[in-house]
Scaffold this active site. Structure first.
Site, mmCIF file in Angstrom:
data_model
loop_
_atom_site.group_PDB
_atom_site.id
_atom_site.type_symbol
_atom_site.label_atom_id
_atom_site.label_comp_id
_atom_site.label_asym_id
_atom_site.label_seq_id
_atom_site.Cartn_x
_atom_site.Cartn_y
_atom_site.Cartn_z
ATOM 1 N N HIS A 7 38.532 42.928 42.892
ATOM 2 C CA HIS A 7 37.747 42.893 41.711
ATOM 3 C C HIS A 7 36.687 41.879 41.625
ATOM 4 O O HIS A 7 36.336 41.625 40.514
ATOM 5 C CB HIS A 7 38.857 42.495 40.630
ATOM 6 N N ASN B 264 57.117 35.430 44.839
ATOM 7 C CA ASN B 264 56.876 35.519 43.292
ATOM 8 C C ASN B 264 57.830 34.461 42.713
ATOM 9 O O ASN B 264 58.876 34.256 43.008
ATOM 10 C CB ASN B 264 57.017 36.803 42.920
ATOM 11 N N CYS C 235 16.929 43.841 38.861
ATOM 12 C CA CYS C 235 16.700 44.068 40.181
ATOM 13 C C CYS C 235 17.634 43.985 41.403
ATOM 14 O O CYS C 235 17.330 44.197 42.588
ATOM 15 C CB CYS C 235 15.560 42.779 40.363
ATOM 16 N N CYS D 54 17.490 36.035 35.171
ATOM 17 C CA CYS D 54 17.366 36.305 36.613
ATOM 18 C C CYS D 54 16.192 35.294 37.196
ATOM 19 O O CYS D 54 15.259 35.676 36.722
ATOM 20 C CB CYS D 54 17.172 37.648 37.014
ATOM 21 N N CYS E 115 21.938 40.366 39.331
ATOM 22 C CA CYS E 115 20.718 40.914 38.348
ATOM 23 C C CYS E 115 21.281 42.508 38.022
ATOM 24 O O CYS E 115 20.899 43.335 38.971
ATOM 25 C CB CYS E 115 19.395 40.397 38.617
ATOM 26 N N ARG F 47 46.952 38.244 32.253
ATOM 27 C CA ARG F 47 47.706 38.801 31.427
ATOM 28 C C ARG F 47 48.926 38.128 30.995
ATOM 29 O O ARG F 47 49.115 36.828 31.377
ATOM 30 C CB ARG F 47 48.541 40.186 32.296
HETATM 31 ZN ZN LIG Z 1 16.411 40.331 38.581
#
Ligand SMILES: [Zn+2]
Length: 247
Positions: free
Chosen positions: A120, A215, A131, A149, A128, A37
């Site tokens: 996050h 900060n 799978c 993958c 993947c 940001r």
């Molecule tokens: Zn995979």
């Protein structure tokens, strides 16, 4: 910022029985990682809509070119700075229970921090979508985009939260529990604009804990919320503070 405030913060942290650090983009800026940001941030240059999971699935090649440019060509070479190292030192000395970070760059672990909650997710892992297997991003070649993958040839996605994706509920629950049981929350390099992560310091505060903030610029935490606001660069302030604590 007075020297007295720094001494006072060190004293509180020395007496704390359980301290957590809550970090954000400001701690990694000094490692050359642009924030998402604000001016010069990733979203000032790239369209956030492309990092929506549905768009990614429909246009994986296009989005992978952006992911490579933003994260893997440059950020993969970023190194932890003195602020990351100071937090790792504090943990190693038994003075920090965990780092709860909003960053996806993996620099806390690279600095040596062991208990890290990545609110996050992380660019350093890929999953993947077919799978569900996880991979260390360093083992995946980006010569062909999107990278297939290695197990099934399916679509790999960096394991950080895209728009329209839910955050990892286990990380959220565990981090919140930890914040509730901590007596100090040390905010570093974040104004907590992104929810629900931004509530972590409030959880500690509501449970009777103390909030110490480092900060560079004033944030919505700085006045009336943080008990102590240490204004300055994380890479300068944190090593000073840790030196005072570990004396
Ligand atoms: Zn995979």
């Amino acid at each position: 910022m007075s020297n007295h405030a720094l001494q006072n913060a060190a004293e509180i942290l020395r007496k704390s029985r359980c301290t957590i650090a809550f970090t954000g983009a400001g701690i990694s800026v000094e490692s050359g990682i642009p924030p998402f940001r604000g001016p010069g941030g990733v979203w000032s240059k790239y369209d956030p809509e492309k990092f929506e999971k549905g768009y990614f699935k429909r246009h994986p090649e296009e989005v992978w070119h952006l992911l490579k440019e933003i994260f893997y060509d440059t950020q993969a070479r970023a190194k932890p700075n003195p602020a990351h190292l100071a937090l790792a030192e504090l943990e190693a000395a038994g003075r920090l229970a965990a780092v709860i970070t909003q960053n996806i760059d993996g620099l806390h672990q690279a600095a040596g921090s062991k208990t890290v909650y990545e609110y996050h997710g992380s660019t350093r892992r890929m999953q993947c979508l077919d799978c569900r297997t996880f991979f260390d991003a360093a083992t995946i070649s980006l010569d062909i985009l999107p990278p297939p993958c290695p197990h099934c040839g399916g679509l790999l996605k960096p394991d950080f939260v895209f728009f329209s994706e839910a955050i990892d509920f286990d990380v959220h629950r565990e981090a919140t529990e930890l914040a509730k049981g901590s007596d100090v929350c040390l905010i570093v390099g974040t104004g907590g604009e992104v929810m629900p992560a931004g509530r972590i310091p409030l959880v500690t505060r509501n449970a009777g804990g103390t909030v110490i903030e480092i900060n560079r610029f004033e944030t919505r935490y700085s006045y009336g919320f943080s008990d102590i606001f240490l204004q300055g660069k994380a890479g300068t302030m944190l090593p000073k503070l840790v030196d005072l604590i570990l004396g």
